[in-house]
Design an enzyme around this catalytic site. Structure first.
Site, mmCIF file in Angstrom:
data_model
loop_
_atom_site.group_PDB
_atom_site.id
_atom_site.type_symbol
_atom_site.label_atom_id
_atom_site.label_comp_id
_atom_site.label_asym_id
_atom_site.label_seq_id
_atom_site.Cartn_x
_atom_site.Cartn_y
_atom_site.Cartn_z
ATOM 1 N N LYS B 98 0.883 -1.349 -0.033
ATOM 2 C CA LYS B 98 0.018 -0.198 0.092
ATOM 3 C C LYS B 98 0.859 1.097 0.144
ATOM 4 C CE LYS B 98 -3.096 2.966 2.931
ATOM 5 N NZ LYS B 98 -4.019 2.998 3.959
ATOM 6 N N GLY B 159 -8.583 8.436 9.914
ATOM 7 C CA GLY B 159 -8.805 8.120 11.463
ATOM 8 C C GLY B 159 -9.960 9.151 11.790
ATOM 9 N N GLY B 186 -11.300 7.026 7.070
ATOM 10 C CA GLY B 186 -12.463 7.931 7.311
ATOM 11 C C GLY B 186 -13.884 7.031 7.389
ATOM 12 N N ASN B 207 -9.595 0.526 9.478
ATOM 13 C CA ASN B 207 -8.950 0.416 10.444
ATOM 14 C C ASN B 207 -9.376 0.936 11.938
ATOM 15 O OD1 ASN B 207 -6.550 -0.126 12.434
ATOM 16 N ND2 ASN B 207 -4.925 0.764 11.315
ATOM 17 N N THR B 208 -9.298 2.099 11.815
ATOM 18 C CA THR B 208 -9.491 3.101 13.292
ATOM 19 C C THR B 208 -10.961 2.592 13.882
ATOM 20 O OG1 THR B 208 -8.283 4.828 12.496
ATOM 21 C CG2 THR B 208 -9.756 5.340 14.085
#
Lengths: 65, 256
Positions: B98, B159, B186, B207-208
């Protein structure tokens, strides 16, 4: 002799990469070593001697998105 | 939908939810989240060791059947990103990478220009390149030409959990790109992931929102279900939107 480790100058004794990693208290299996901009595979750490002015980057995989 | 696998580079994925390893309270939560969500690809980062702290090997927490997607986070130039990618591959992380080249530390906006340079270099070296990018069609087309295996436009800042603020720009990319479009960054709740998939995104990367939920495994599952629901809705082709009512029962009176 002086070498650079993760961007900082350090005074170290003659040793191999493997010995250096152990001296730092690191488990060899958790780190990645870039030596003078080349990746040195773990099996070659014992035979790779650190020399004056060498540049070592000691890295590990961490969480990231 | 048995025949709905997503192909990126040489690999096929059944799950269209990609996940990340950042921000988990404990690494033990990562395999649990992967099992609950069924996610088949997960990002990891590479950093200098902190000699004053205990170091764990993140890779030990990722089951072998999950594809590693090392990122080039921390890179501020194309050269740094290339260096990180080569290190990751050299130590056995596989060919997926990535691309993340960021110089803006407030909003963590990716630098599309540097990202394109990295993609050109790494695709030639045989990497499966997934660039994280600002949603911009001309750049996406150049990334495709340079050999990107997918393009990963951001929904909103990393995030931030704000959802898809770049909706129309991503829609234009989905309409015109030939490689998979993965909405990355996001997505703060499952409905955001569902919305991305309903728009026709090929996958999402979260992720977050999962890692910092009270129960990451359950949230991983929630995102997986929403991603799937959105994909089904897209494939089923959604009904039209009208201003006035359109009766779903006959309009004649009950007994007349």
């Amino acid at each position: 002799m002086e070498i650079t480790v993760n961007g900082k100058k350090e005074d170290v004794q003659q040793c191999s990469i493997l010995e250096f990693i152990r001296q730092k208290g690191l488990k060899p299996e958790v780190v990645v070593v870039e030596y003078n901009l080349n990746i040195i595979k773990r099996e070659n750490w014992a035979e790779t001697r650190i020399a004056e002015n060498d540049n070592l980057e000691i890295l590990s995989f961490v969480g990231g998105g | 939908m048995e025949n709905d696998k997503l192909k990126i580079g040489p690999k096929e994925f059944s799950s269209r939810l990609f996940t990340g390893t950042g921000k988990f309270a404990s690494n033990d939560l990562i395999p649990k989240m992967l099992a609950a969500s069924g996610s088949e690809m997960i990002t990891v980062a590479l950093r200098r060791i902190d000699f004053t702290a205990a170091t764990e090997n993140m890779l030990e927490y990722i089951p072998k059947n999950v594809t590693l997607l090392p990122n080039t986070s921390g890179a501020r130039t194309a050269e740094e990103a290339v260096r990180i990618a080569r290190i990751a591959r050299e130590v056995g992380c596989g060919d997926f990478i990535k691309i993340e080249v960021i110089t803006d530390m407030k909003y963590l906006m990716p630098d599309n220009f540097e990202t394109l340079r990295v993609t050109e270099i790494l695709a030639k070296e045989g990497f499966v390149v997934l660039p994280y990018m600002l949603p911009d069609l001309p750049t996406a087309k150049k990334l495709e030409d340079a050999g990107a295996a997918a393009v990963m436009p951001l929904g909103s800042p990393i995030g931030s959990n704000r959802g898809i603020k770049t909706k129309e720009l991503i829609e234009i990319m989905i309409e015109n790109c030939t490689v998979p479009v993965v909405v990355d960054a996001g997505l703060g709740k499952p409905s955001h992931a569902a919305a991305a998939m309903e728009m026709g995104a090929d996958a999402v990367l979260v992720n977050t929102a999962i890692a910092t939920a009270h129960d990451p495994a359950m949230m991983g599952k929630a995102f997986a279900m929403a991603t799937r629901a959105g994909r089904y809705a897209y494939r089923a082709k959604m009904a039209t939107v009208g201003k006035t009512a359109s009766a779903s029962s006959p309009l004649t009176g009950f007994l007349r």
